[in-house]
Motif scaffolding. Structure first.
Motif: not given
Length: 100
Positions: A10-17, A39-49
């Protein structure tokens, strides 16, 4: 919830999206994050439910807890948490006599 080798793109425009899209589901068993920056991957992983997030790999550790969030269930299998599902915890407080 699809079980099998399926890849949704699925295309997206930002990391938050991207995080919002990934979390916008009633299921939450597994996510995967790929990044050149651990480090960035871990930051994203923490936000995934989801109960599991694979980062730059698809290895599942046999001693890690297995389970999901939301309609994917909240119980855990495998690892210490899997065993703890079968335990009953008791708290005992006070000052017992020394001759007990």
């Amino acid at each position: 919830e699809i079980f099998g080798p399926v890849l949704s793109i699925i295309p997206y425009n930002s990391e938050e999206e991207a995080i919002r899209i990934a979390n916008d589901t009633v299921y939450g068993l597994n996510n995967a994050v790929g990044s050149a920056s651990p480090e960035r991957a871990m930051q994203v992983a923490r936000k995934l439910r989801s109960g599991m997030v694979m980062i730059n790999d698809t290895t599942v550790l046999p001693d890690a807890p297995f389970g999901g969030y939301k309609q994917s269930g909240n119980a855990r299998e495998w690892g210490t948490m899997g065993i703890e599902e079968y335990l009953v915890t008791k708290t005992m407080a006070g000052k017992p006599k020394s001759n007990l």
